[in-house]
Enzyme design. Structure first.
Site, PDB file in Angstrom:
ATOM      1  N   THR A 108       0.849  -1.197   0.000  1.00 65.72           N
ATOM      2  CA  THR A 108       0.000   0.000   0.000  1.00 65.72           C
ATOM      3  C   THR A 108       0.884   1.247   0.000  1.00 65.72           C
ATOM      4  O   THR A 108       2.041   1.196   0.418  1.00 65.72           O
ATOM      5  CB  THR A 108      -0.951   0.020   1.210  1.00 65.72           C
ATOM      6  OG1 THR A 108      -0.206   0.272   2.406  1.00 65.72           O
ATOM      7  CG2 THR A 108      -1.709  -1.303   1.337  1.00 65.72           C
ATOM      8  N   GLY A 109       0.328   2.351  -0.479  1.00 64.46           N
ATOM      9  CA  GLY A 109       1.141   3.558  -0.607  1.00 64.46           C
ATOM     10  C   GLY A 109       2.261   3.367  -1.601  1.00 64.46           C
ATOM     11  O   GLY A 109       3.366   3.888  -1.430  1.00 64.46           O
ATOM     12  N   ALA A 110       1.964   2.636  -2.696  1.00 64.11           N
ATOM     13  CA  ALA A 110       3.006   2.236  -3.648  1.00 64.11           C
ATOM     14  C   ALA A 110       3.268   3.255  -4.741  1.00 64.11           C
ATOM     15  O   ALA A 110       4.088   3.004  -5.625  1.00 64.11           O
ATOM     16  CB  ALA A 110       2.630   0.892  -4.285  1.00 64.11           C
ATOM     17  N   SER A 162       4.578   6.298  -4.451  1.00 64.10           N
ATOM     18  CA  SER A 162       5.726   7.185  -4.234  1.00 64.10           C
ATOM     19  C   SER A 162       6.511   6.714  -3.017  1.00 64.10           C
ATOM     20  O   SER A 162       6.084   5.820  -2.281  1.00 64.10           O
ATOM     21  CB  SER A 162       5.272   8.642  -4.029  1.00 64.10           C
ATOM     22  OG  SER A 162       4.593   8.781  -2.792  1.00 64.10           O
ATOM     23  N   ILE A 205       8.720   5.323  -0.041  1.00 57.77           N
ATOM     24  CA  ILE A 205       9.126   3.998   0.424  1.00 57.77           C
ATOM     25  C   ILE A 205       8.356   2.896  -0.300  1.00 57.77           C
ATOM     26  O   ILE A 205       8.928   1.874  -0.683  1.00 57.77           O
ATOM     27  CB  ILE A 205       8.921   3.887   1.950  1.00 57.77           C
ATOM     28  CG1 ILE A 205       9.913   4.795   2.676  1.00 57.77           C
ATOM     29  CG2 ILE A 205       9.065   2.440   2.421  1.00 57.77           C
ATOM     30  CD1 ILE A 205       9.634   4.951   4.164  1.00 57.77           C
ATOM     31  N   TYR A 228       0.609  12.928  13.955  1.00 64.31           N
ATOM     32  CA  TYR A 228       1.313  11.877  13.202  1.00 64.31           C
ATOM     33  C   TYR A 228       2.020  10.937  14.175  1.00 64.31           C
ATOM     34  O   TYR A 228       1.932   9.714  14.048  1.00 64.31           O
ATOM     35  CB  TYR A 228       2.318  12.511  12.239  1.00 64.31           C
ATOM     36  CG  TYR A 228       3.195  11.517  11.520  1.00 64.31           C
ATOM     37  CD1 TYR A 228       2.700  10.773  10.448  1.00 64.31           C
ATOM     38  CD2 TYR A 228       4.530  11.328  11.884  1.00 64.31           C
ATOM     39  CE1 TYR A 228       3.507   9.861   9.777  1.00 64.31           C
ATOM     40  CE2 TYR A 228       5.339  10.426  11.224  1.00 64.31           C
ATOM     41  CZ  TYR A 228       4.830   9.695  10.168  1.00 64.31           C
ATOM     42  OH  TYR A 228       5.627   8.784   9.500  1.00 64.31           O
TER      43      TYR A 228
END
Length: 342
Positions: free
Chosen positions: A16-18, A20, A22, A158
């Site tokens: 996931t979060g692929a 940009s 990391i 965060y």
């Protein structure tokens, strides 16, 4: 616990979060090692481009447009993995965003959206992965942060979300161990990483955003994630800076609070006007880049993390380096004696 983790070239890995940072670095590295990757993010155009790039380079990739903050969309990810690959072996919960602003300034709407992605998205992904892997085995890898252990000003919510990620991840690991499920659960805790993270953050300040030093390359985090996909780890810190902060906070929490109150807010701001204050909190913005625009020195590797993941090789290198230094010093002494007065 007896885990059975496949070699990377036999794995299907959900990330996931692929689109940009990391996540993208991990997807590219995994595909280069022969893994099939399922790319997940909100940005369809970016995902399609990344999928095509990986395929053009001989890799195997599929994509799924999903907002992990919605549980029903996380199920879409499972469905894509089942339809295209017959399932998956490793699930990497990497999607995450931040807000730079003092706690009393940030709206409830923004804080809730942050938790939807950083915490609930990880919870939904972890539980979906655990259900799928409970009998066949595999790995769940959750990306936390050095602020899973240490709070910082300006990114207070965060830090709170990453503390929550740590608590959930530890509890999930224990429950799976209790059930004797062959699922490795790893928490990755990176230091500051040179990704578009500051550009994607919601910005309540009047300055451009940055990261406090030391800052490391995203490829170092990707390496740790993929190592955990093949070898069971409880947790891994990426960057000696992260380990130092965590250790200092455990031993001298009051001292670290005092230091942070003096310097940490200033270390997160650049003396420039902000470009995009909304970031990617509520909608995707610019994607497709692994690296950010950090202005300082970026550490290419972390000797601390390499020592944790490859202790024998690191030990050999350390011994070899020490021997080389000793030889140089010894040679210098000999030369010094041979160059006596004439």
């Amino acid at each position: 616990m007896n885990y059975s983790l496949k070699p990377l070239n036999e794995q299907v890995i959900v990330i996931t979060g692929a689109s940009s940072g990391i996540g993208l670095a991990t997807a590219k590295a995994a595909a280069a090692k022969g893994a099939t990757v399922i790319l997940v993010a909100r940005n369809r155009e970016a995902l399609e481009d990344i999928e095509q790039q990986i395929r053009n380079e001989g890799g195997k990739a599929f994509h799924c447009v999903a907002d992990v903050g919605h549980q029903e969309e996380v199920q879409w990810i499972v469905d894509v993995a089942q339809q295209e690959c017959g399932g998956f072996d490793t699930w990497v919960n990497n999607a995450g965003l931040s807000i730079y602003g003092r706690l009393e300034e940030v709206t409830d709407e923004d804080n809730r959206r942050l938790f939807d992605t950083n915490f609930w998205g990880l919870v939904y992904g972890s539980l979906a992965a655990a259900k799928h892997l409970r009998t066949k085995g595999g790995a769940i890898i959750n990306v936390g942060s050095e602020v899973s252990d240490v709070a910082v000003p300006l990114q207070g919510m965060y830090a709170a979300s990453k503390h929550a990620v740590k608590g959930f991840t530890d509890a999930l690991r224990i429950e799976l161990m209790e059930d004797k499920a062959p699922v490795s659960v790893t928490l990755i805790k990176p230091a500051g990483i040179n990704t578009p993270f500051p550009e994607h953050a919601k910005n309540y300040t009047d300055k451009a955003l940055t990261l406090p030093a030391p800052v490391y390359t995203p490829e170092e985090v990707a390496s740790a994630i993929l190592h955990a996909a093949e070898h069971p780890y409880r947790d891994l810190m990426v960057g000696g800076g992260a380990k130092a902060m965590s250790a200092l906070n455990k031993r001298f929490p009051g001292l670290l609070d005092w230091i942070s109150s003096k310097v940490m807010s200033k270390e997160q701001l650049r003396d420039e006007a902000p470009v995009n204050k909304e970031g990617s909190l509520h909608a995707p913005s610019t994607d497709g880049e692994v690296h950010g625009n950090y202005k300082g020195y970026v550490m290419k590797t972390s000797l601390y993390t390499r020592a944790k993941t490859h202790p024998v090789a690191t030990g050999v290198l350390t011994v070899a380096a020490s021997a080389a230094v000793f030889a140089l010093l010894n040679n210098s002494r000999k030369n010094g004696k041979n160059k006596g007065p004439h």
